[in-house]
Design an enzyme around this catalytic site. Structure first.
Site, PDB file in Angstrom:
ATOM      1  N   GLY A  57       0.798  -1.298  -0.324  1.00  0.00           N
ATOM      2  CA  GLY A  57      -0.076   0.688  -0.208  1.00  0.00           C
ATOM      3  C   GLY A  57       1.298   1.193   0.187  1.00  0.00           C
ATOM      4  N   LEU A  59       0.307   3.391  -2.372  1.00  0.00           N
ATOM      5  CA  LEU A  59       1.233   3.696  -3.680  1.00  0.00           C
ATOM      6  C   LEU A  59       1.614   4.740  -3.920  1.00  0.00           C
ATOM      7  CD1 LEU A  59      -2.050   1.156  -4.581  1.00  0.00           C
ATOM      8  CD2 LEU A  59       0.356   0.772  -4.092  1.00  0.00           C
ATOM      9  N   HIS A  63       4.068   2.007  -7.682  1.00  0.00           N
ATOM     10  CA  HIS A  63       3.540   0.737  -7.618  1.00  0.00           C
ATOM     11  C   HIS A  63       2.955   0.888  -9.351  1.00  0.00           C
ATOM     12  CE1 HIS A  63       4.573   1.929  -3.358  1.00  0.00           C
ATOM     13  NE2 HIS A  63       4.675   0.543  -3.772  1.00  0.00           N
ATOM     14  N   GLN A  87       7.882  -9.075   7.947  1.00  0.00           N
ATOM     15  CA  GLN A  87       9.785  -8.589   7.088  1.00  0.00           C
ATOM     16  C   GLN A  87      10.098  -6.818   7.884  1.00  0.00           C
ATOM     17  OE1 GLN A  87       7.523  -7.781   3.047  1.00  0.00           O
ATOM     18  NE2 GLN A  87       8.968  -5.712   3.235  1.00  0.00           N
ATOM     19  N   GLY A 173       9.218  -3.444  -8.396  1.00  0.00           N
ATOM     20  CA  GLY A 173      10.233  -2.907  -9.288  1.00  0.00           C
ATOM     21  C   GLY A 173      11.967  -3.070  -8.966  1.00  0.00           C
ATOM     22  N   VAL A 202      10.896   4.381 -11.007  1.00  0.00           N
ATOM     23  CA  VAL A 202       9.922   5.861 -11.128  1.00  0.00           C
ATOM     24  C   VAL A 202      11.115   6.750 -10.259  1.00  0.00           C
ATOM     25  CG1 VAL A 202       8.147   6.683 -11.591  1.00  0.00           C
ATOM     26  CG2 VAL A 202       8.281   4.127 -11.738  1.00  0.00           C
ATOM     27  N   ARG A 213       8.658   5.217   1.715  1.00  0.00           N
ATOM     28  CA  ARG A 213       9.219   5.819   3.163  1.00  0.00           C
ATOM     29  C   ARG A 213       9.807   7.896   3.023  1.00  0.00           C
ATOM     30  NH1 ARG A 213      10.537   0.721   3.383  1.00  0.00           N
ATOM     31  NH2 ARG A 213      10.052  -0.105   5.575  1.00  0.00           N
TER      32      ARG A 213
HETATM   33  O1  PAF Z   1       7.883  -4.838  -2.041  1.00  0.00           O
HETATM   34  C1  PAF Z   1       7.538  -4.224  -1.040  1.00  0.00           C
HETATM   35  O2  PAF Z   1       6.104  -3.855  -1.151  1.00  0.00           O
HETATM   36  C2  PAF Z   1       7.154  -5.661  -0.357  1.00  0.00           C
HETATM   37  O3  PAF Z   1       8.594  -6.223  -0.317  1.00  0.00           O
HETATM   38  C3  PAF Z   1       6.959  -7.152  -0.857  1.00  0.00           C
HETATM   39  C4  PAF Z   1       7.182  -7.581  -2.157  1.00  0.00           C
HETATM   40  C5  PAF Z   1       4.294  -6.240  -1.269  1.00  0.00           C
HETATM   41  C6  PAF Z   1       6.108  -7.755   0.312  1.00  0.00           C
HETATM   42  O4  PAF Z   1       5.500  -7.132   1.210  1.00  0.00           O
END
Ligand code: PAF
Length: 310
Positions: A57, A59, A63, A87, A173, A202, A213
């Site tokens: 999200g 975005l 994205h 993660q 990306g 991009v 971020r």
């Molecule tokens: O690149 C990301 O936004 C994340 O690492 C992903 C691939 C959606 C996995 O959570």
């Protein structure tokens, strides 16, 4: 399948309306694994090619470029929005990671995404979940070295998403170059039968790589953050002028970052894009990757140097 100009329900939670009944033409949102799996299987009927864009999200144009790439080469486009807790390290930004579901939903719908998977954490990680997917060694390089356990979380959730969606192609990306390498290796080693497509970075008009971020940066930090791109451009320029020695190129880039006092370099490395191992020279092409802290934001960027050897 996707809608045209209906009044969107104003809610920040994906669970408060059912697009199948409230807005029958809307992009379909699935919150359960069972629903998403069934919807994807139905969508692929008749040999339709299913493209998948996994996201967390918040975005931005980066994205959306993945969605457009999927649209251009697939019959059906699916996306997911899931801020994957596994993660993030214990001292990272999971709690404050931007969550803008309603805005994201509208953007995806506008791009013609047919199916959106927006599961809860409980749906993705049932109590007692103990299985992990790990790509050994590769996961401990670049961002994996700075963020222990990060890629284990990425590969675990991406493997789960691949099982649920069963896409023909998945779009990532190139900004997350190490992630692309790790996911490609996972897909190869574990026989996921799909194409992994890496789409170009991009950038904002001044060169800053788009990132969710970037939202953490104040105007001054936003300017300071440009040093990442400048350092890469310095390498590019030197390489274009014939400098092939990776140590010299990396030293020039590090010097550039050091010139911006308030930016703390995490790593700047010149590596093979598939193995992420350091290279001595860039004659066979190389990935130049940088990560740095600007304020509390950890930003990454990279360029790919093309092969120059005959
Ligand atoms: O690149 C990301 O936004 C994340 O690492 C992903 C691939 C959606 C996995 O959570």
């Amino acid at each position: 399948m996707h809608s045209t100009g209906y009044p969107p329900p104003e809610t920040e939670h994906p669970g408060t309306y059912d697009p199948r009944t409230d807005y029958p033409d809307a992009m379909r949102i699935c919150e359960t694994i069972e629903d998403m799996r069934a919807a994807c299987r139905a969508a692929r009927r008749g040999g339709k090619r299913l493209g998948f864009v996994p996201t967390m999200g918040a975005l931005h144009e980066g994205h959306l470029s993945l969605v457009r790439a999927a649209r251009a080469s697939c019959d059906i486009v699916t996306a997911s929005i899931f801020v994957n807790p596994t993660q993030f390290g214990p001292n990272e930004d999971l709690a404050k990671y931007p969550r803008t579901f309603e805005r994201d939903r509208k953007l995806l719908e506008k791009e013609g995404v047919e199916l959106l998977f927006a599961p809860s954490v409980e749906e993705m990680y049932p109590v007692g979940a103990a299985a992990w997917v790990t790509v050994e060694e590769l996961s401990d390089k670049l961002d994996g070295r700075s963020r222990p356990g990060h890629f284990r979380g990425v590969t675990t959730v991406v493997a789960k998403l691949f099982h649920i969606v069963e896409p023909d192609a998945a779009f990532f990306g190139q900004k997350d170059a190490a992630q692309v390498a790790v996911i490609r290796r996972m897909a190869r080693d574990l026989n996921f039968f799909l194409e992994i497509v890496a789409c170009p970075i991009v950038r904002e008009a001044d060169g800053l790589a788009m990132s969710s971020r970037n939202a953490y940066l104040d105007p001054q930090q936003r300017k300071q953050a440009l040093v990442l791109y400048r350092s890469l451009m310095r390498v590019q320029k030197l390489a274009d002028a014939g400098e092939l020695n990776a140590a010299k190129l990396a030293a020039a880039a590090r010097e550039e970052v050091a010139g911006e006092n308030s930016v703390r370099l995490d790593y700047l490395e010149i590596v093979d894009p598939d193995t992420l191992d350091s290279v001595e020279d860039v004659a066979n092409g190389a990935l130049v990757a940088v990560a740095a802290f600007v304020g509390t934001a950890r930003l990454i960027d990279n360029i790919l140097l093309p092969k120059t050897a005959g």
